[in-house]
Design a protein around this motif. Structure first.
Motif, PDB file in Angstrom:
ATOM      1  N   ILE A 214       5.027   0.402   8.275  1.00 29.01           N
ATOM      2  CA  ILE A 214       5.371  -0.606   7.746  1.00 29.01           C
ATOM      3  C   ILE A 214       5.912  -0.375   6.107  1.00 29.01           C
ATOM      4  O   ILE A 214       4.956   0.296   5.425  1.00 29.01           O
ATOM      5  N   LEU A 215       6.715  -0.998   5.729  1.00 35.45           N
ATOM      6  CA  LEU A 215       7.305  -0.676   4.463  1.00 35.45           C
ATOM      7  C   LEU A 215       7.366  -2.350   3.775  1.00 35.45           C
ATOM      8  O   LEU A 215       8.193  -3.029   4.281  1.00 35.45           O
ATOM      9  N   PRO A 241       0.536   3.023   9.268  1.00 36.86           N
ATOM     10  CA  PRO A 241       0.910   3.338   7.940  1.00 36.86           C
ATOM     11  C   PRO A 241       1.532   2.582   7.363  1.00 36.86           C
ATOM     12  O   PRO A 241       2.730   1.943   7.806  1.00 36.86           O
ATOM     13  N   LEU A 242       1.328   2.418   5.799  1.00 39.23           N
ATOM     14  CA  LEU A 242       2.252   1.321   5.006  1.00 39.23           C
ATOM     15  C   LEU A 242       2.442   1.915   3.876  1.00 39.23           C
ATOM     16  O   LEU A 242       1.721   2.792   3.034  1.00 39.23           O
ATOM     17  N   ALA A 325      -2.222   4.142   3.596  1.00 33.41           N
ATOM     18  CA  ALA A 325      -1.468   3.205   2.901  1.00 33.41           C
ATOM     19  C   ALA A 325      -1.432   3.786   1.538  1.00 33.41           C
ATOM     20  O   ALA A 325      -2.187   4.105   0.766  1.00 33.41           O
ATOM     21  N   PHE A 326      -0.015   3.644   0.944  1.00 32.61           N
ATOM     22  CA  PHE A 326       0.150   3.978  -0.401  1.00 32.61           C
ATOM     23  C   PHE A 326       1.222   3.078  -1.017  1.00 32.61           C
ATOM     24  O   PHE A 326       2.070   2.697  -0.279  1.00 32.61           O
ATOM     25  N   LEU A 349       7.128   9.158   6.076  1.00 34.77           N
ATOM     26  CA  LEU A 349       7.427   9.446   7.317  1.00 34.77           C
ATOM     27  C   LEU A 349       6.466  10.418   7.824  1.00 34.77           C
ATOM     28  O   LEU A 349       6.135  10.375   9.056  1.00 34.77           O
ATOM     29  N   GLU A 350       5.897  11.442   7.044  1.00 35.61           N
ATOM     30  CA  GLU A 350       4.870  12.435   7.386  1.00 35.61           C
ATOM     31  C   GLU A 350       3.581  11.672   7.775  1.00 35.61           C
ATOM     32  O   GLU A 350       2.834  11.922   8.993  1.00 35.61           O
ATOM     33  N   MET A 351       3.194  10.541   6.942  1.00 34.17           N
ATOM     34  CA  MET A 351       2.007   9.908   7.318  1.00 34.17           C
ATOM     35  C   MET A 351       2.558   9.181   8.749  1.00 34.17           C
ATOM     36  O   MET A 351       1.321   9.073   9.489  1.00 34.17           O
ATOM     37  N   VAL A 352       3.427   8.754   9.188  1.00 38.41           N
ATOM     38  CA  VAL A 352       3.610   8.102  10.265  1.00 38.41           C
ATOM     39  C   VAL A 352       3.478   8.920  11.361  1.00 38.41           C
ATOM     40  O   VAL A 352       2.945   8.875  12.378  1.00 38.41           O
ATOM     41  N   ALA A 353       4.096  10.265  11.181  1.00 35.89           N
ATOM     42  CA  ALA A 353       4.330  11.201  12.292  1.00 35.89           C
ATOM     43  C   ALA A 353       2.642  11.511  12.613  1.00 35.89           C
ATOM     44  O   ALA A 353       2.343  11.855  13.652  1.00 35.89           O
TER      45      ALA A 353
END
Length: 362
Positions: A214-215, A241-242, A325-326, A349-353
């Protein structure tokens, strides 16, 4: 045609009208960018504001079809020292005056913008109006002091319906609080399957979209004027992840239990230095905000300060590693010269992966 910029403190600036010959009311702020006036005009975060450009010559390279940050400008007025009506640039398709007329936005030139900027820096942002009528200044000043500035800017600039920018990569839900096109460009060029949703989307509606991340976008106004977004973020925080940008950063902080405050005159421009605390590296950033997260409200929230502004030491970045989240207060999608801050989209996107990998092996 003669125009006047009138401030609530009694200041009256007389100049020449350009753009639409209409009266407008808004919060008077200043932007220190040397270029980028088209991006400033079309940034939805300026909804409800009258913007003063500190650079003296504006309009000299015209306006083109490709550099808009939204489908239309939402700015309430434009104040410049000198307005150029004969632009010269190979991409130019219309003049600044033509753009403002098309969207009924008034402008005023011939104003001492250095004086105006110093006044805002000293007293803080002020209510103001641009007018071409002959009503006595005393009457207009009295009405300004009694007027209220709008508090529904986000609802005005957010998309009204869900739409997608299909891709073959991670599905990212972009919550639109007044998102700049640059954010969508950064996601789509990385192959993301982007679903853009309105500001008042619920946590249940987001879950039904089955996102990988989520962005939270940028947007105008006071983050506390969007309580439904704070509630949604608090419900969904930790599930995906946010990444929050500008207003999204402030909403992430509020949803985590921190607090925000209005800055005296805000940060608006393309040359603001920000220090990343983990690396001690300084980035030159693009900024546009009038509120900031209060440092003394961070304790006990699970948030960690990751970036600070070197001009005034305000918080420019937050992280909650346990919640994946950050956020940052500045605009990593903007490139006022350097492209340094684009790494934040890769970090997201690394956090998403990583989250997808953990879910797969759970």
């Amino acid at each position: 045609m003669r125009a006047r910029l009138i401030l609530e403190d009694g200041t009256v600036c007389v100049g020449k009208a350009f753009g639409a010959a209409t009266e407008t009311l808004g919060e008077v702020v200043f932007n220190t960018g040397l270029t980028g006036y088209q991006e400033v005009l079309s940034d939805p975060s300026y909804c409800g504001q009258i913007v003063t450009m500190t650079y003296p010559l504006i309009g000299n390279y015209g306006v083109n079809r490709d550099d808009f940050e939204a489908v239309r400008p939402f700015i309430h007025g434009f104040v410049v020292r000198e307005h150029c009506d004969t632009p010269s640039n190979w991409r130019n398709t219309q003049t600044l005056d033509e753009l403002l007329k098309a969207y009924e936005i008034p402008g005023i030139s011939g104003v001492d913008t250095r004086m105006l900027t110093r006044k805002i820096r000293h007293y803080g942002t002020l209510r103001g109006m641009i007018t071409t009528n002959d009503t006595p200044a005393e009457e207009l000043i009295a009405s300004l002091k009694e007027s209220s500035l709008m508090i529904d800017q986000v609802s005005r600039v957010s998309t009204k319906s869900v739409f997608s920018a299909p891709g073959t990569g991670d599905r990212i839900v972009l919550v639109d609080f007044g998102s700049k096109h640059g954010i969508l460009r950064e996601l789509t060029k990385r192959g993301c399957d982007v679903v853009v949703v309105p500001y008042n989307v619920t946590a249940a509606e987001i879950r039904r979209l089955q996102p990988d991340g989520i962005l939270l976008s940028n947007g105008p106004g006071d983050p506390k004027d969007v309580p439904q977004a704070i509630q949604m973020i608090s419900e969904i925080l930790g599930e995906y992840p946010l990444f929050g940008i500008c207003l999204g950063h402030q909403l992430f902080a509020l949803a985590s239990g921190a607090d925000t405050e209005k800055l005296k005159f805000g940060h608006r421009g393309g040359n603001h230095p920000v220090k990343e605390l983990t690396t001690n590296r300084t980035y030159i950033t693009s900024q546009n905000h009038g509120y900031a997260v209060k440092e003394d409200s961070i304790a006990g929230t699970g948030l960690e300060v990751t970036h600070i502004a070197l001009n005034d030491n305000t918080i420019e970045g937050l992280s909650n590693q346990a919640k994946r989240a950050f956020s940052v207060q500045y605009h990593p999608e903007a490139a006022p010269g350097p492209y340094d801050s684009g790494y934040l989209f890769d970090q997201f996107l690394e956090m998403v992966a990583k989250a997808k990998g953990e879910k797969k092996h759970a």
